[in-house]
Design a protein around this motif. Structure first.
Motif, PDB file in Angstrom:
ATOM      1  N   LEU A 221       0.825  -1.216   0.000  1.00 19.16           N
ATOM      2  CA  LEU A 221       0.000   0.000   0.000  1.00 19.16           C
ATOM      3  C   LEU A 221       0.858   1.264   0.000  1.00 19.16           C
ATOM      4  O   LEU A 221       1.191   1.777  -1.044  1.00 19.16           O
ATOM      5  N   GLY A 222       1.216   1.830   1.137  1.00 18.79           N
ATOM      6  CA  GLY A 222       1.964   3.085   1.149  1.00 18.79           C
ATOM      7  C   GLY A 222       1.072   4.280   0.889  1.00 18.79           C
ATOM      8  O   GLY A 222       1.236   5.018  -0.082  1.00 18.79           O
ATOM      9  N   LEU A 223       0.095   4.503   1.794  1.00 18.95           N
ATOM     10  CA  LEU A 223      -0.831   5.636   1.686  1.00 18.95           C
ATOM     11  C   LEU A 223      -0.189   6.887   2.292  1.00 18.95           C
ATOM     12  O   LEU A 223       0.393   6.830   3.364  1.00 18.95           O
ATOM     13  N   PHE A 224      -0.344   8.027   1.621  1.00 21.52           N
ATOM     14  CA  PHE A 224       0.285   9.266   2.072  1.00 21.52           C
ATOM     15  C   PHE A 224      -0.729  10.268   2.617  1.00 21.52           C
ATOM     16  O   PHE A 224      -1.880  10.296   2.194  1.00 21.52           O
ATOM     17  N   MET A 234       3.371   8.006   5.837  1.00 24.08           N
ATOM     18  CA  MET A 234       3.194   6.957   4.843  1.00 24.08           C
ATOM     19  C   MET A 234       2.817   5.694   5.602  1.00 24.08           C
ATOM     20  O   MET A 234       3.616   5.153   6.369  1.00 24.08           O
ATOM     21  N   VAL A 235       1.591   5.238   5.425  1.00 23.53           N
ATOM     22  CA  VAL A 235       1.116   4.086   6.183  1.00 23.53           C
ATOM     23  C   VAL A 235       0.991   2.882   5.254  1.00 23.53           C
ATOM     24  O   VAL A 235       0.587   3.008   4.099  1.00 23.53           O
ATOM     25  N   PHE A 487      -1.366   5.084  -4.892  1.00 15.30           N
ATOM     26  CA  PHE A 487      -1.672   6.073  -3.863  1.00 15.30           C
ATOM     27  C   PHE A 487      -0.822   7.320  -4.073  1.00 15.30           C
ATOM     28  O   PHE A 487       0.403   7.265  -4.083  1.00 15.30           O
ATOM     29  N   ILE A 488      -1.495   8.462  -4.240  1.00 14.97           N
ATOM     30  CA  ILE A 488      -0.857   9.699  -4.674  1.00 14.97           C
ATOM     31  C   ILE A 488      -0.062  10.334  -3.538  1.00 14.97           C
ATOM     32  O   ILE A 488      -0.557  10.456  -2.409  1.00 14.97           O
TER      33      ILE A 488
END
Length: 520
Positions: A221-224, A234-235, A487-488
């Motif tokens: 994932l790596g959501l910002f 960054m999760v 994920f932007i």
């Protein structure tokens, strides 16, 4: 995919869902990338095989054995209420000035220098025949051996447990009136000039060396979101440490954490993304932020879906996953919820009332992407699984934890208490949404995985409810097999779009850069 909770979880969610076959011509062969420390990383591109490698052995015409799955119920006590989450935290110690030094030799051994690519052991069925005939038949008849393969099916049994989290007071009920939400004319779609892989962000062989620094060998994932000016969080989703092996998700014995969080202040993304620190519960060990019961058919895991900040408070939307389906790309959630942090993201509280229950598996806002803008927070949502449609809701920022205050976009109006009637924003199916507002252009950007098309796509609009442009492909699973996410990075622009991509086989996160030609 049912060997463990961990492998079930990630296999069902994260392998690209509908098994879109790769028809594009493979890229030329190249050796795997190597980081500054000489460690071999992962290449997610679809490439031709190494011409110097010996040809792979052909599989036997007749398989040596045929496994017949047999479901075996397993009664599993579930103490209630949920126990309090362990919020033990330690500060990030300064990393060595030499990035190739082991920051915690007491936690993990320094790896031996890599002389080349390690060849995996051949564990194919063709090498396991006792007779050497390749048939697997103990009688030598040439027929495959029939084997019964037990598959555990967890049957949760609630039982009284210890003390849980203290009860939270419910917010006052709010009912907003129906308000108009007309559509603006569609904007012109941008042209994608180029898309390139910038670097591997996580895992062995990455310049961040997350395996050595925070015991993050496999993750996705790596959501910002921007936590404060000049700093982003960054999760990541299900994360595995030492013991993880290439080929997908790990297992619950490989230091499984349902989610972990990193911070970065890197503003020059053209050459990669530097992780400065991670939230830790012990030296060199990334902490699990949102706890999960890790019990299949009850709560297998808790996956973050977006993050945002309002003032000094940080928020995470997440989904509580009941179980992963045998059907690729499908899963069942218990609910979609919100959690918040008042200490910069170190510890988190799940709000007990800001939850969108998944009654009968048809909840429309189980996987949410939430974006503050002006006086509102906008919530873009899809159902559980990867073949749902996108709905939209909004709430005043002061009421973001009050579910009764949300209005849903239905047939050109903002309507209260209408979550399962929300009008689809665009045609087709979508999953793993990421949305941002670009202040310079005054337009919204939306990136998501279109699992049916096998592409990660971009749409733009003048306002959250649209009209949204047609989908512009950013990358294809033909080129990046089993890719997902998209994920932007919040510091993207209308010209330069940076986003993360996850790849199932290498089960790690990559930074991508799309060069756009926005309409004049």
């Amino acid at each position: 995919m049912r060997a463990s909770h961990g492998s079930t979880a990630l296999g069902a969610l994260l392998a690209v869902t509908l098994a879109i076959p790769a028809y594009a011509a493979p890229f030329p062969w190249m050796p795997p990338p190597v980081n500054m420390c000489g460690e071999t990383g992962f290449d997610p591109l679809n490439r031709l095989p190494d011409p110097a490698a010996p040809p792979a052995p052909l599989p036997p015409y007749v398989p040596p054995s045929i496994d017949i799955p047999v479901v075996v119920p397993e009664l599993t006590p579930v103490p209630l209420p949920d126990p309090p989450h362990d919020n033990t935290r330690v500060a990030q110690v300064p990393l060595p000035s030499d990035p190739c030094l082991n920051p915690c030799p007491e936690v993990r051994d320094t790896p031996e220098p890599e002389d080349g690519i390690e060849e995996s052991d051949d564990t194919s069925p063709s090498s396991g025949s006792g007779s050497g005939s390749g048939t697997g038949s103990s009688s030598g008849s040439g027929l495959p051996r029939i084997r019964l393969k037990p598959e555990r099916e967890t049957i949760p049994i609630p039982v009284p447990g210890g003390e849980g989290e203290p009860a939270q007071e419910a917010p006052p009920r709010v009912v907003r009136p129906v308000e108009p939400g007309p559509l603006r004319p569609a904007v012109a779609a941008p042209v994608v000039e180029s898309v390139r892989l910038v670097e591997q962000v996580t895992g062995h062989g990455s310049n961040n060396r997350t395996d050595m620094r925070w015991q993050v060998d496999g993750t996705d994932l790596g959501l910002f979101w921007e936590t404060e000016p000049g700093k982003v969080a960054m999760v990541f989703g299900d994360t595995f440490g030492e013991g993880w092996e290439y080929g997908g998700a790990g297992s619950d014995t490989a230091d499984w954490r349902s989610n972990v969080l990193a911070y970065s202040t890197d503003t020059d993304l053209d050459d990669g993304l530097v992780i400065d620190s991670m939230v830790q519960d012990s030296p060199c060990h990334a902490a699990e932020l949102l706890g999960s019961r890790k019990i299949e058919n009850w709560e297998t895991t808790t996956i973050p879906t977006s993050g945002f900040a309002i003032g000094n408070r940080q928020y995470l939307s997440y989904m509580s996953v009941n179980h992963w389906s045998k059907i690729p790309g499908m899963w069942l959630t218990n609910y979609g919820g919100l959690a918040y942090s008042d200490d910069g993201g170190q510890t988190w509280t799940k709000d007990q009332h800001a939850r969108w229950e998944n009654m009968f598996g048809v909840g429309r806002f189980q996987v949410a992407a939430m974006v503050p803008h002006g006086e509102y927070v906008y919530m873009f949502g899809t159902p559980n699984g990867r073949i749902g449609v996108i709905g939209l809701a909004r709430v005043r920022a002061a009421d973001v934890l009050n579910k009764t205050a949300y209005q849903y976009w239905v047939d050109g109006n903002w309507a209260p208490a209408a979550e399962n009637s929300a009008t689809p924003l665009v045609g087709g199916t979508a999953s793993e949404l990421s949305v941002r507002f670009d202040a310079d252009s005054g337009q919204w950007q939306m990136v998501y995985l279109d699992a049916v098309a096998g592409k990660i796509v971009l749409r733009t609009a003048a306002q959250p409810q649209g009209r949204w442009t047609s989908a512009v492909p950013l990358l294809s699973t033909e080129d990046y097999p089993m890719a997902y996410g998209g994920f932007i990075h919040p510091w993207s622009t209308a010209r330069d779009l940076y986003f993360t991509m996850s790849a199932w086989q290498s089960y790690n996160v990559y930074l991508m850069h799309a060069r756009l030609n926005p309409p004049g």
